[in-house]
Design a protein around this motif. Structure first.
Motif, mmCIF file in Angstrom:
data_model
loop_
_atom_site.group_PDB
_atom_site.id
_atom_site.type_symbol
_atom_site.label_atom_id
_atom_site.label_comp_id
_atom_site.label_asym_id
_atom_site.label_seq_id
_atom_site.Cartn_x
_atom_site.Cartn_y
_atom_site.Cartn_z
ATOM 1 N N ASP A 250 0.800 -1.239 -0.039
ATOM 2 C CA ASP A 250 -0.147 -0.053 -0.054
ATOM 3 C C ASP A 250 0.872 1.398 -0.122
ATOM 4 O O ASP A 250 0.593 2.122 -0.653
ATOM 5 C CB ASP A 250 -0.911 0.142 1.208
ATOM 6 N N THR A 251 1.744 1.499 0.790
ATOM 7 C CA THR A 251 2.668 2.249 1.083
ATOM 8 C C THR A 251 4.079 2.160 1.706
ATOM 9 O O THR A 251 4.058 1.372 2.508
ATOM 10 C CB THR A 251 1.873 3.614 1.594
ATOM 11 N N ARG A 252 4.922 3.146 1.678
ATOM 12 C CA ARG A 252 6.422 2.815 2.162
ATOM 13 C C ARG A 252 6.272 4.213 2.941
ATOM 14 O O ARG A 252 6.426 5.246 2.176
ATOM 15 C CB ARG A 252 7.377 2.716 1.111
ATOM 16 N N ILE A 253 6.609 4.219 4.269
ATOM 17 C CA ILE A 253 6.840 5.583 4.892
ATOM 18 C C ILE A 253 8.404 5.541 5.595
ATOM 19 O O ILE A 253 8.884 4.515 6.057
ATOM 20 C CB ILE A 253 5.918 5.233 6.120
ATOM 21 N N GLN A 254 8.748 6.724 5.149
ATOM 22 C CA GLN A 254 10.365 6.915 5.699
ATOM 23 C C GLN A 254 10.394 7.878 6.414
ATOM 24 O O GLN A 254 9.833 9.246 6.093
ATOM 25 C CB GLN A 254 11.249 7.073 4.484
ATOM 26 N N PHE A 255 11.007 7.691 7.865
ATOM 27 C CA PHE A 255 11.229 8.914 8.588
ATOM 28 C C PHE A 255 12.575 9.130 8.591
ATOM 29 O O PHE A 255 13.531 8.325 8.930
ATOM 30 C CB PHE A 255 10.701 8.480 10.090
ATOM 31 N N ASN B 3 15.152 -0.327 22.992
ATOM 32 C CA ASN B 3 15.369 -1.654 22.020
ATOM 33 C C ASN B 3 13.995 -2.000 21.449
ATOM 34 O O ASN B 3 13.246 -2.321 21.904
ATOM 35 C CB ASN B 3 15.794 -2.848 22.883
ATOM 36 N N VAL B 4 14.110 -2.084 20.174
ATOM 37 C CA VAL B 4 12.993 -2.534 19.144
ATOM 38 C C VAL B 4 13.352 -3.357 18.285
ATOM 39 O O VAL B 4 12.946 -3.718 17.308
ATOM 40 C CB VAL B 4 12.474 -1.102 18.462
ATOM 41 N N ASP B 5 14.586 -4.286 18.479
ATOM 42 C CA ASP B 5 15.020 -5.417 17.660
ATOM 43 C C ASP B 5 13.885 -6.172 17.375
ATOM 44 O O ASP B 5 13.742 -6.861 16.309
ATOM 45 C CB ASP B 5 16.086 -5.964 18.334
ATOM 46 N N LYS B 6 12.900 -6.469 18.267
ATOM 47 C CA LYS B 6 12.132 -7.572 18.069
ATOM 48 C C LYS B 6 11.095 -7.265 17.059
ATOM 49 O O LYS B 6 10.396 -8.212 16.445
ATOM 50 C CB LYS B 6 11.233 -8.099 19.221
ATOM 51 N N TYR B 7 11.221 -5.964 16.526
ATOM 52 C CA TYR B 7 10.365 -5.355 15.585
ATOM 53 C C TYR B 7 10.739 -5.252 14.066
ATOM 54 O O TYR B 7 10.014 -4.986 13.246
ATOM 55 C CB TYR B 7 9.413 -4.251 15.948
ATOM 56 N N LEU B 8 11.946 -5.257 14.258
ATOM 57 C CA LEU B 8 12.821 -4.923 12.765
ATOM 58 C C LEU B 8 12.930 -6.167 11.979
ATOM 59 O O LEU B 8 13.120 -7.421 12.523
ATOM 60 C CB LEU B 8 14.097 -4.508 13.339
ATOM 61 N N ASN B 9 12.913 -5.813 10.723
ATOM 62 C CA ASN B 9 12.856 -6.908 9.610
ATOM 63 C C ASN B 9 12.078 -8.042 9.798
ATOM 64 O O ASN B 9 12.708 -9.216 9.366
ATOM 65 C CB ASN B 9 14.229 -7.277 9.452
ATOM 66 N N LYS B 10 11.114 -7.834 10.429
ATOM 67 C CA LYS B 10 10.064 -9.160 10.410
ATOM 68 C C LYS B 10 8.640 -8.904 9.907
ATOM 69 O O LYS B 10 8.381 -7.780 9.966
ATOM 70 C CB LYS B 10 9.854 -9.507 12.049
ATOM 71 N N MET B 11 8.070 -9.693 9.379
ATOM 72 C CA MET B 11 6.646 -9.581 8.778
ATOM 73 C C MET B 11 5.870 -9.646 10.049
ATOM 74 O O MET B 11 5.406 -10.715 10.577
ATOM 75 C CB MET B 11 6.253 -10.497 7.831
ATOM 76 N N LEU B 12 5.249 -8.317 10.470
ATOM 77 C CA LEU B 12 4.229 -8.339 11.509
ATOM 78 C C LEU B 12 2.884 -7.989 10.913
ATOM 79 O O LEU B 12 2.775 -7.797 9.741
ATOM 80 C CB LEU B 12 4.603 -7.183 12.379
ATOM 81 N N GLN B 13 1.845 -7.915 11.795
ATOM 82 C CA GLN B 13 0.441 -7.674 11.425
ATOM 83 C C GLN B 13 -0.295 -7.031 12.534
ATOM 84 O O GLN B 13 -0.232 -7.248 13.477
ATOM 85 C CB GLN B 13 -0.039 -9.240 11.405
ATOM 86 N N TYR B 14 -0.820 -5.855 11.977
ATOM 87 C CA TYR B 14 -1.732 -4.857 12.685
ATOM 88 C C TYR B 14 -2.969 -4.353 11.859
ATOM 89 O O TYR B 14 -2.672 -4.217 10.626
ATOM 90 C CB TYR B 14 -0.823 -3.616 13.014
ATOM 91 N N ASP B 15 -3.951 -4.629 12.581
ATOM 92 C CA ASP B 15 -5.127 -4.302 11.856
ATOM 93 C C ASP B 15 -5.438 -4.859 10.506
ATOM 94 O O ASP B 15 -5.768 -4.343 9.608
ATOM 95 C CB ASP B 15 -5.336 -2.579 11.473
ATOM 96 N N PHE C 84 9.191 -3.069 9.812
ATOM 97 C CA PHE C 84 9.939 -2.072 9.820
ATOM 98 C C PHE C 84 11.417 -2.325 9.852
ATOM 99 O O PHE C 84 12.114 -3.540 10.109
ATOM 100 C CB PHE C 84 9.918 -1.903 11.520
ATOM 101 N N MET C 85 12.141 -1.251 9.152
ATOM 102 C CA MET C 85 13.585 -1.556 8.763
ATOM 103 C C MET C 85 14.372 -0.228 9.353
ATOM 104 O O MET C 85 13.716 0.741 8.994
ATOM 105 C CB MET C 85 13.641 -1.642 7.254
ATOM 106 N N ILE C 86 15.563 -0.376 9.363
ATOM 107 C CA ILE C 86 16.335 0.799 9.724
ATOM 108 C C ILE C 86 17.289 0.879 8.167
ATOM 109 O O ILE C 86 17.973 -0.057 7.754
ATOM 110 C CB ILE C 86 17.148 0.449 10.610
ATOM 111 N N VAL C 87 17.026 1.725 7.491
ATOM 112 C CA VAL C 87 17.829 2.110 6.151
ATOM 113 C C VAL C 87 18.542 3.242 6.559
ATOM 114 O O VAL C 87 18.334 4.407 6.273
ATOM 115 C CB VAL C 87 16.876 2.238 4.921
ATOM 116 N N ILE D 268 9.244 2.035 7.026
ATOM 117 C CA ILE D 268 7.869 1.307 7.374
ATOM 118 C C ILE D 268 7.151 0.888 6.127
ATOM 119 O O ILE D 268 6.766 1.713 5.245
ATOM 120 C CB ILE D 268 6.886 1.629 8.363
ATOM 121 N N ILE D 269 7.206 -0.491 5.844
ATOM 122 C CA ILE D 269 6.311 -0.826 4.417
ATOM 123 C C ILE D 269 4.960 -1.348 5.083
ATOM 124 O O ILE D 269 4.925 -2.174 5.927
ATOM 125 C CB ILE D 269 7.261 -1.811 3.656
#
Length: 344
Positions: free
Chosen positions: A250-255, A301-313, A319-322, A328-329
């Motif tokens: 749907d979208t790619r969000i970059q902060f 520490n947010v390592d458990k959220y990074l580079n994993k396919m997660l599901q919300y709503d 989530f990725m660090i680039v 956020i994809i």
């Protein structure tokens, strides 16, 4: 040699003259935009819907005014043809660069001027500016039949549509504090005079429509196939959005920035804008997404959220660090993807 030198001097003089005229026109255009405000039913919609002058004619944005009045605006062929349906059932077809519009099957002028008591058509035509449809000021009065009035407040010109019996706003004093239903986070103080915008619309299956929502309601700049947010209005971006139709997700969000400091107080706007942005894609879990990003930028520490396919709503999200940015994809609702964001 003398003749050649004369020609060169004349060329340089003409070039400088043209450059000077262009510079003056740019300044005048900027001045006009900065001193004209637009209100629809008492709401200031100037941001991202700025009135503009073209050839001495005042042009106003169609979509934001029509929707603000409670009528319907739909692109038939963006950005050239649009249809407006009013609450009383009238249908108006508007085509860019045509001096007439179709009103319930009849052809009428876009703009009319009065000469010695006689109304005659003008050759002012609809135009697009930054993918937005603009028409002359009198179109809203003569064709759409909206109440519209212009008032002066010092050097400032204020246009009211839909509710003309309102007091001209006075200049805010230093003691005035903006009110908002958004609670201020003491870590991110509101910049002076700023009220956090709040999302009003719901997510659309049309990616470009979502970019328009961000521009109209959350101070983003709509780029068509994406959007960008800068807390300063211009300059370096803080949030980048992608909305390319060829992308499966749907979208790619970059902060690129998250929080401010005493030297960059405007950056404190970003967390508030981000929360409203997340509401568009995650209507019940937006605060969970916001907390992950906030923790990441506050060295938690947010390592458990990074580079994993997660599901919300009912959406897959990653989530990725680039480099130094948090990306956020966001997948489409109800769609299952593989690790390369290909639909399964």
């Amino acid at each position: 040699m003398k003749t050649e030198n004369m020609k060169k001097v004349m060329f340089d003089w003409r070039t400088l003259t043209i450059a000077f005229i262009v510079a003056i026109l740019v300044v005048l255009s900027t001045f006009a935009g900065n001193t004209t405000s637009l209100y629809v039913k008492g709401k200031d919609i100037t941001k991202n819907s700025e009135p503009t002058y073209r050839g001495g004619v005042l042009y106003l944005p169609v979509e934001t005014i029509v929707k603000g009045m409670g009528d319907t605006f739909v692109w038939a062929k963006k950005p050239y043809i649009a249809n407006v349906t009013t609450n009383d059932g009238r249908k108006i077809g508007i085509t860019v660069s045509q001096s007439t519009v179709n009103v319930d099957g009849k052809t009428v002028p876009v703009s009319i001027m009065e000469i010695k008591g006689t109304k005659v058509p003008q050759q002012a035509k609809p135009v697009t500016i930054n993918n937005r449809l603009y028409v002359p000021y009198d179109f809203f009065k003569n064709v759409l039949k909206y109440p519209i009035e212009t008032k002066k407040n010092g050097s400032k010109e204020i246009i009211y549509v839909g509710n003309t019996n309102v007091a001209t706003p006075s200049k805010p004093t230093a003691e005035q504090t903006p009110t908002s239903s958004v609670k201020e986070d003491p870590r991110y103080p509101f910049p002076k005079g700023w009220t956090p915008p709040q999302l009003q619309s719901k997510w659309s299956t049309d990616k470009q429509k979502n970019m328009e929502i961000l521009a109209n309601e959350l101070e983003f700049k709509n780029l068509g196939a994406g959007a960008v947010y800068s807390p300063y209005g211009v300059g370096a971006s803080a949030i980048l959005m992608s909305a390319q139709n060829y992308e499966e997700y749907d979208t790619r969000i970059q902060f690129d920035v998250w929080k401010g400091s005493k030297y960059t107080a405007e950056d404190y706007k970003i967390p508030y804008i981000a929360r409203e942005l997340f509401k568009l894609y995650f209507p019940t879990k937006y605060n969970d997404i916001w907390t992950i990003v906030d923790n990441a930028y506050n060295d938690k520490n947010v390592d458990k959220y990074l580079n994993k396919m997660l599901q919300y709503d009912n959406r897959q999200i990653k989530f990725m660090i680039v480099k130094e940015s948090l990306v956020i994809i966001v997948g489409k609702p109800g769609v299952s993807y593989d690790s390369n964001w290909k639909v399964k």
